[in-house]
Design a protein around this motif. Structure first.
Motif: not given
Length: 488
Positions: A402-421
């Motif tokens: 998930c961390l790659k998507a967190y770093e690369n895909l966000r277009r706005k500076s918004l808080k992010t929830i990552i789901y640990s499965t």
């Protein structure tokens, strides 16, 4: 609330069914799935009222919104299963790992994976429905590693229910396999198959739709249902934790009510992501759902190019095996919501007959309104595990994607929830190697990581290595029906 079918109605089934009917008989017309006819809406008054609600109270409020035909006492008893999680007061902890990133830990239940969040209460509800109807049910489950243990745990020794669990031999972690093959409950059968998860899931779907198989079951006075996320009884519980995680951010003053967030979801069969999509549709302030895959990146191709093409892909075994999936069942429910039953049937027929489908540019644009996607290699994932371990946070390889998507895909500076499965203990050799040590056995890896990083190994994991193997059946996929009927 009533439920309708993703591929339209074939005239042999009711045009609409209740929630209980949809979960007891989840196979819809033309091989499709059941979906709510209309989703309830969540306004800010509802969200404000539940910023400090206990998880179980939020669940009850959501079920009231869905207006399903489940007795209140049965729902309460089902939700009481969350009391057996690590912290009954906080069954889904939200952990801050960056100034703008929070991990929703969905794995604090009995099998240490997110499937417990849905399957623990769902299993109680389904078995109670069967018992009240005086009916016997065979519950089928196909697993890439987490659904199987969670299904076996929730239905073990349940009245009126037997379980047949299919897993790909060699396609799960050792801990996941041990959680299944050491199960002692007499009402459960675990079957390894020569093949991959897609083979197991295809077999499950075919049997769910097979009138001859169901007729043979009826000779034993047995009905057929499923525990996979083809069953909407799973999905309804997967909507709730997305809402809960957002409200935790509000409660901590990390976001203000109405402020949008990103969700990052590691995705295989897409049920977790679908839960986030439904939450967004219902009114939860979500900017986008960022889908994270491993190198079996068919979802990335769909969401970035509009192509779902099985003809040019073969399944690759990775260090995040629960995502080693090419046929993501719950994508169909999004297609239905976006494009309707006629187009959905056409797309799924193309996938079944030609091995692929292609969205129009307009359809791709509609899909990308809610989703974006990226994928992560095994080596990239191990680097993430090592990096965050140095900061004091140990994560499993699925969460690491998930961390790659967190770093690369966000277009706005918004808080992010990552789901640990899943908890790291289910994939300890990979975590151990990422941290610089190669272990010969899972048990050695568990001990090494625990000692060197001061993280506990739960008793339900460490005890697995001392249990006897109960289920040693491994067969070709063509033998599955015969093996299940023998069990019944």
């Amino acid at each position: 609330m009533t439920f309708i079918e993703t591929r339209g109605n074939d005239g042999s089934k009711p045009s609409e069914v209740t929630f209980s009917q949809a979960i007891l008989s989840p196979s819809a017309s033309f091989g499709g799935l059941y979906v709510p006819k209309k989703l309830p809406s969540l306004d800010f008054d509802f969200l404000d009222a539940h910023t400090q609600s206990h998880y179980k109270d939020l669940c009850k409020a959501l079920f009231e919104k869905f207006d399903v035909d489940i007795d209140e006492a049965d729902l309460n008893a089902a939700l009481d299963r969350y009391d057996a999680f690590d912290d009954p007061e906080d069954p889904v902890p939200l952990v801050k790992i960056e100034e703008d990133a929070f991990v929703s830990e969905l794995w604090h239940g009995p099998t240490r994976a997110f499937k417990d969040m849905a399957l623990q209460p769902f299993g109680y509800i389904l078995s109670k429905l069967a018992e009240k109807r005086g009916e016997k049910y065979l519950i089928m489950a196909a697993t890439s590693g987490d659904t199987g243990p969670a299904t076996l745990e929730t239905f073990k020794d349940a009245p009126s229910v037997k379980v047949a669990c299919l897993y790909p031999d060699g396609g799960t972690s050792d801990v996941q396999r041990l959680q299944m093959v050491t199960e002692e409950a007499k009402n459960e059968k675990v079957i390894g198959i020569h093949g991959n998860f897609d083979d197991a899931q295809t077999a499950l779907k075919n049997l769910l739709a097979s009138e001859s198989f169901k007729a043979k079951l009826r000779e034993s006075h047995t009905q057929l249902s499923a525990a996979n996320s083809v069953n909407f009884g799973r999905i309804i519980f997967q909507v709730i934790y997305h809402i809960h995680s957002y409200l935790q951010l509000v409660n901590r003053s990390e976001v203000s009510m109405g402020e949008a967030v990103y969700l990052v979801v590691p995705s295989g069969n897409f049920g977790n992501a679908l839960g986030g999509y439904y939450a967004k549709k219902m009114g939860l302030p979500i900017e986008k759902i960022l889908i994270s895959s491993n190198i079996n990146n068919i979802l990335t191709d769909l969401i970035t190019k509009g192509e779902y093409d099985l003809t040019c892909k073969s399944l690759v075994q990775t260090t995040s095996p629960a995502m080693d999936i090419l046929k993501s069942s719950n994508v169909e429910r999004v297609l239905f919501d976006k494009f309707g039953p006629e187009r959905t049937k056409q797309l799924m027929d193309d996938l079944n007959e030609k091995g692929k489908y292609i969205l129009s540019p307009e359809e791709l644009e509609m899909l990308r309104e809610d989703f974006d996607a990226d994928f992560c290699s095994d080596e990239e994932g191990k680097a993430v595990i090592a990096s965050y371990a140095k900061k004091g946070y140990i994560m499993d390889p699925h969460t690491a994607t998930c961390l790659k998507a967190y770093e690369n895909l966000r277009r706005k500076s918004l808080k992010t929830i990552i789901y640990s499965t899943a908890e790291w203990t289910k994939f300890s050799p990979t975590v151990c190697e990422a941290l610089g040590h190669k272990a010969k056995r899972d048990l050695d890896a568990l001990q090494w990581v625990s000692e060197h990083y001061n993280v506990p190994v739960p008793k339900m994991i460490s005890e697995l290595f001392e249990k006897p193997i109960i289920h040693d059946t491994v067969i070709d996929k063509e033998q599955i029906e015969e093996e299940i009927l023998k069990f019944i």
